[in-house]
Design a protein around this motif. Structure first.
Motif, PDB file in Angstrom:
ATOM      1  N   ASN A  76       0.809  -1.214   0.000  1.00  0.00           N
ATOM      2  CA  ASN A  76       0.000   0.000   0.000  1.00  0.00           C
ATOM      3  C   ASN A  76       0.851   1.277   0.000  1.00  0.00           C
ATOM      4  N   HIS A  77       2.155   1.136  -0.119  1.00  0.00           N
ATOM      5  CA  HIS A  77       3.122   2.238  -0.209  1.00  0.00           C
ATOM      6  C   HIS A  77       3.170   3.117   1.041  1.00  0.00           C
ATOM      7  N   LYS A  78       2.790   2.575   2.194  1.00  0.00           N
ATOM      8  CA  LYS A  78       2.847   3.346   3.433  1.00  0.00           C
ATOM      9  C   LYS A  78       4.136   3.103   4.213  1.00  0.00           C
ATOM     10  N   ALA A  79       4.949   2.167   3.781  1.00  0.00           N
ATOM     11  CA  ALA A  79       6.252   1.902   4.408  1.00  0.00           C
ATOM     12  C   ALA A  79       7.221   1.465   3.316  1.00  0.00           C
ATOM     13  N   TYR A  80       8.500   1.766   3.530  1.00  0.00           N
ATOM     14  CA  TYR A  80       9.505   1.283   2.592  1.00  0.00           C
ATOM     15  C   TYR A  80      10.822   1.067   3.319  1.00  0.00           C
ATOM     16  N   THR A  81      11.666   0.236   2.706  1.00  0.00           N
ATOM     17  CA  THR A  81      13.008  -0.011   3.216  1.00  0.00           C
ATOM     18  C   THR A  81      14.019   0.152   2.075  1.00  0.00           C
ATOM     19  N   PHE A  82      15.239   0.465   2.462  1.00  0.00           N
ATOM     20  CA  PHE A  82      16.352   0.517   1.521  1.00  0.00           C
ATOM     21  C   PHE A  82      17.611   0.236   2.320  1.00  0.00           C
ATOM     22  N   GLY A  83      18.692  -0.087   1.617  1.00  0.00           N
ATOM     23  CA  GLY A  83      19.912  -0.373   2.349  1.00  0.00           C
ATOM     24  C   GLY A  83      21.045  -0.791   1.447  1.00  0.00           C
ATOM     25  N   SER A  84      21.988  -1.508   2.058  1.00  0.00           N
ATOM     26  CA  SER A  84      23.148  -2.005   1.325  1.00  0.00           C
ATOM     27  C   SER A  84      23.563  -3.351   1.907  1.00  0.00           C
ATOM     28  N   THR A  85      24.144  -4.182   1.053  1.00  0.00           N
ATOM     29  CA  THR A  85      24.622  -5.503   1.442  1.00  0.00           C
ATOM     30  C   THR A  85      25.980  -5.727   0.794  1.00  0.00           C
ATOM     31  N   TYR A  86      26.896  -6.306   1.558  1.00  0.00           N
ATOM     32  CA  TYR A  86      28.211  -6.611   1.005  1.00  0.00           C
ATOM     33  C   TYR A  86      28.816  -7.794   1.754  1.00  0.00           C
ATOM     34  N   ALA A  87      29.790  -8.433   1.120  1.00  0.00           N
ATOM     35  CA  ALA A  87      30.494  -9.565   1.719  1.00  0.00           C
ATOM     36  C   ALA A  87      31.936  -9.175   1.979  1.00  0.00           C
ATOM     37  N   SER A  88      32.467  -9.649   3.112  1.00  0.00           N
ATOM     38  CA  SER A  88      33.854  -9.390   3.460  1.00  0.00           C
ATOM     39  C   SER A  88      34.349 -10.487   4.390  1.00  0.00           C
ATOM     40  N   HIS A  89      35.454 -11.146   4.008  1.00  0.00           N
ATOM     41  CA  HIS A  89      36.091 -12.174   4.840  1.00  0.00           C
ATOM     42  C   HIS A  89      35.117 -13.273   5.273  1.00  0.00           C
ATOM     43  N   GLY A  90      34.295 -13.754   4.320  1.00  0.00           N
ATOM     44  CA  GLY A  90      33.385 -14.862   4.588  1.00  0.00           C
ATOM     45  C   GLY A  90      32.113 -14.498   5.322  1.00  0.00           C
ATOM     46  N   LYS A  91      31.875 -13.227   5.533  1.00  0.00           N
ATOM     47  CA  LYS A  91      30.685 -12.775   6.256  1.00  0.00           C
ATOM     48  C   LYS A  91      29.897 -11.821   5.363  1.00  0.00           C
ATOM     49  N   VAL A  92      28.567 -11.898   5.418  1.00  0.00           N
ATOM     50  CA  VAL A  92      27.703 -10.994   4.668  1.00  0.00           C
ATOM     51  C   VAL A  92      27.115  -9.985   5.646  1.00  0.00           C
ATOM     52  N   TYR A  93      27.194  -8.705   5.273  1.00  0.00           N
ATOM     53  CA  TYR A  93      26.716  -7.610   6.106  1.00  0.00           C
ATOM     54  C   TYR A  93      25.557  -6.906   5.411  1.00  0.00           C
ATOM     55  N   THR A  94      24.508  -6.616   6.152  1.00  0.00           N
ATOM     56  CA  THR A  94      23.370  -5.876   5.624  1.00  0.00           C
ATOM     57  C   THR A  94      23.039  -4.729   6.567  1.00  0.00           C
ATOM     58  N   LYS A  95      22.947  -3.534   6.023  1.00  0.00           N
ATOM     59  CA  LYS A  95      22.474  -2.368   6.766  1.00  0.00           C
ATOM     60  C   LYS A  95      21.201  -1.907   6.076  1.00  0.00           C
ATOM     61  N   TRP A  96      20.126  -1.747   6.854  1.00  0.00           N
ATOM     62  CA  TRP A  96      18.856  -1.349   6.266  1.00  0.00           C
ATOM     63  C   TRP A  96      18.288  -0.144   7.007  1.00  0.00           C
ATOM     64  N   HIS A  97      17.430   0.575   6.287  1.00  0.00           N
ATOM     65  CA  HIS A  97      16.747   1.744   6.820  1.00  0.00           C
ATOM     66  C   HIS A  97      15.269   1.589   6.491  1.00  0.00           C
ATOM     67  N   GLY A  98      14.406   1.892   7.436  1.00  0.00           N
ATOM     68  CA  GLY A  98      12.969   1.828   7.226  1.00  0.00           C
ATOM     69  C   GLY A  98      12.331   3.176   7.466  1.00  0.00           C
ATOM     70  N   LYS A  99      11.269   3.446   6.724  1.00  0.00           N
ATOM     71  CA  LYS A  99      10.551   4.707   6.864  1.00  0.00           C
ATOM     72  C   LYS A  99       9.060   4.443   6.729  1.00  0.00           C
ATOM     73  N   GLU A 100       8.307   4.970   7.665  1.00  0.00           N
ATOM     74  CA  GLU A 100       6.852   5.000   7.583  1.00  0.00           C
ATOM     75  C   GLU A 100       6.390   6.172   8.448  1.00  0.00           C
ATOM     76  N   SER A 101       5.256   6.774   8.128  1.00  0.00           N
ATOM     77  CA  SER A 101       4.813   7.967   8.855  1.00  0.00           C
ATOM     78  C   SER A 101       3.322   7.888   9.159  1.00  0.00           C
ATOM     79  N   THR A 102       2.924   6.803   9.779  1.00  0.00           N
ATOM     80  CA  THR A 102       1.517   6.571  10.113  1.00  0.00           C
ATOM     81  C   THR A 102       1.439   6.110  11.570  1.00  0.00           C
TER      82      THR A 102
END
Length: 96
Positions: free
Chosen positions: A11-37
């Motif tokens: 319904n487009h009332k919330a969204y997420t975005f972020g980045s993902t990368y791998a380093s030394h056998g580990k996967v890292y994810t940083k995410w951001h969420g936004k909603e205003s209800t």
């Protein structure tokens, strides 16, 4: 580093975005969420690691940022919901 999003709830009332990368056998994810209800946004992550699938979600109110990581991850998918963990869910996207 792979940047992803904005991935909206259906319904487009919330969204997420972020980045993902791998380093030394580990996967890292940083995410951001936004909603205003008066309700909450939810982000889901499903990842394949060490021969099995694992799933978890995080909820937030307003604006939120968070990170997570793990070893042995070969695939990561995400989607965003709004209102509850299983309502108004958007499309599933592969982010790694």
């Amino acid at each position: 580093m792979h940047n992803w999003g904005k991935f909206y709830s259906s319904n487009h009332k919330a969204y997420t975005f972020g980045s993902t990368y791998a380093s030394h056998g580990k996967v890292y994810t940083k995410w951001h969420g936004k909603e205003s209800t008066p309700r909450l946004g939810y982000v889901w992550f499903k990842y394949y690691s060490n021969g099995g699938w694992h799933t978890f979600s995080r909820k937030w109110d307003g604006t939120h940022s968070e990170s997570w990581s793990g070893r042995g991850i070969t695939k990561v998918y995400t989607y965003t919901c709004w209102g509850s963990a299983s309502t108004f869910c958007g499309k599933v996207y592969r982010i790694y």
